[in-house]
Scaffold this active site. Structure first.
Site, PDB file in Angstrom:
ATOM      1  N   SER A 143     -45.676 -60.257 -45.117  1.00  0.00           N
ATOM      2  CA  SER A 143     -44.801 -61.184 -45.202  1.00  0.00           C
ATOM      3  C   SER A 143     -45.037 -62.205 -44.800  1.00  0.00           C
ATOM      4  O   SER A 143     -45.931 -62.352 -43.579  1.00  0.00           O
ATOM      5  CB  SER A 143     -43.769 -60.598 -44.756  1.00  0.00           C
ATOM      6  OG  SER A 143     -42.445 -61.615 -44.526  1.00  0.00           O
ATOM      7  N   TYR A 168     -38.586 -57.139 -38.062  1.00  0.00           N
ATOM      8  CA  TYR A 168     -39.274 -57.306 -39.169  1.00  0.00           C
ATOM      9  C   TYR A 168     -40.613 -57.596 -39.368  1.00  0.00           C
ATOM     10  O   TYR A 168     -41.538 -57.278 -39.715  1.00  0.00           O
ATOM     11  CB  TYR A 168     -38.249 -57.879 -40.419  1.00  0.00           C
ATOM     12  CG  TYR A 168     -38.901 -58.130 -41.654  1.00  0.00           C
ATOM     13  CD1 TYR A 168     -39.018 -57.006 -42.531  1.00  0.00           C
ATOM     14  CD2 TYR A 168     -39.257 -59.451 -42.229  1.00  0.00           C
ATOM     15  CE1 TYR A 168     -39.678 -56.913 -43.704  1.00  0.00           C
ATOM     16  CE2 TYR A 168     -39.813 -59.229 -43.298  1.00  0.00           C
ATOM     17  CZ  TYR A 168     -39.768 -58.180 -44.321  1.00  0.00           C
ATOM     18  OH  TYR A 168     -40.673 -58.525 -45.378  1.00  0.00           O
TER      19      TYR A 168
END
Length: 354
Positions: A143, A168
């Site tokens: 990501s 995350y």
């Protein structure tokens, strides 16, 4: 790089009912007639499960596709999956997504993004046991969040990514480190893809463009953080899928890169639009396309529906992908303008929710 023919391969896609996973499976089945796709997904209720089923229904009846309902954090399920289907290419897209959700639900991220990823890469390691050909290429989702609060833009894969600002992001960076260790120790060819704000029809409802649409349709107010002073590198789903498929077909062999990485079949790429958009401009274009699609009235007043707020914990001001390596190694560059992508989304939304 080692070339791999998708047509002669069993491709395992985790998170196959997800936004990227479902589009990838469908594209492979359409464009590669001799490929076999095995997909696994736990169909959890993080968002409306009807959307996940809708994505799967587009190719669920294809005889070259096999669906397994399961959670990759269950090691027994993953081991059985590999022993039964012997995939040559593994695309790990299963993950608990969302930056803000990780603040209140950390367990889901450790279970799916770390334990689940470990189970997948450990299964890749043992896929060579007993003389089997094993996994030729592991491609996995990272990501843009791994860049944290980096102020240097555009983000380059050469930049430091050791100060994440959300759990995350920390789990995604951990996956990259684990993949590197396994590539070094066991020579598992792996490529990480740092996705930048993927959008399009049948996307994730928790993404800004989708949730804004839901709220505006209900005549509610949308919240824009950092007082609108944010930019995002929005990347249309079709461009993402084209990039992923190109990457799948070329596995790193460890012959490129600095001397200390020679022999380590490991690469990480940014995959974004290389064109960050101002968030307020993005919202304005979205509103215009929603009006054209008949979702909002012609006289809709956007200013009355916007509330500007301070930056949220875990968010960053700008995301901007340097995709030079992706262009050089795969001849790939996204081509879909933001307005065109939002128009396709608006048209899909109008049909799906009518």
């Amino acid at each position: 790089m080692s070339k791999i023919d998708i047509n002669d391969s069993v491709v395992l896609i985790t998170g196959v009912a997800g936004f990227i996973g479902a589009n990838l499976a469908e594209k492979i089945l359409v464009d590669h007639p001799d490929a076999i796709v095995v997909g696994i997904d736990d169909l959890n209720d993080y968002y409306d499960i009807r959307l996940k089923r809708y994505r799967l229904e587009r190719f669920l009846d294809d005889k070259r596709f096999t669906f397994v309902k399961g959670d990759i954090s269950d090691k027994a399920i993953v081991s059985e999956l590999f022993s039964s289907y012997r995939p040559a290419i593994v695309v790990n897209l299963a993950a608990q997504a969302g930056v803000r959700y990780s603040i209140d639900h950390p367990d889901a991220y450790i279970r799916s993004n770390m334990i689940g990823f470990y189970n997948i890469i450990e299964a890749c390691r043992h896929s060579y046991d007993h003389g089997f050909a094993g996994v030729k290429h592991l491609v996995y989702a990272s990501s843009s969040s791994v860049y944290g609060a980096n102020t240097k833009i555009p983000y380059s894969t050469e930049d430091k990514t050791d100060r994440p600002v959300s759990l995350y992001a920390a789990t995604k960076k951990s996956d990259e480190l684990i993949a590197h260790a396994y590539a070094k120790l066991y020579h598992i060819p792996s490529t990480g893809l740092r996705f930048f704000t993927v959008y399009g029809p049948a996307g994730r409802p928790d993404m800004a463009y989708f949730s804004f649409t839901d709220k505006l349709k209900k005549d509610e107010t949308i919240q824009i953080f950092n007082y609108g002073k944010c930019k995002r590198d929005f990347t249309y789903i079709d461009d993402i899928i084209e990039g992923v498929i190109r990457v799948m077909q070329k596995a790193p062999d460890g012959q490129e890169g600095p001397d200390d990485q020679t022999g380590v079949p490991y690469k990480v790429y940014n995959i974004g639009n290389h064109s960050p958009e101002d968030l307020l401009d993005f919202v304005s274009i979205l509103q215009q396309e929603l009006i054209k699609a008949g979702i909002l009235p012609l006289d809709h007043d956007l200013e009355k529906h916007i509330k500007l707020l301070p930056m949220q914990p875990g968010d960053v001001e700008v995301t901007y992908a340097d995709i030079a390596d992706l262009e050089n190694d795969f001849g790939f560059k996204p081509v879909t303008p933001l307005r065109e992508g939002l128009r396709r989304f608006a048209e899909w939304y109008a049909g799906f929710y009518k």
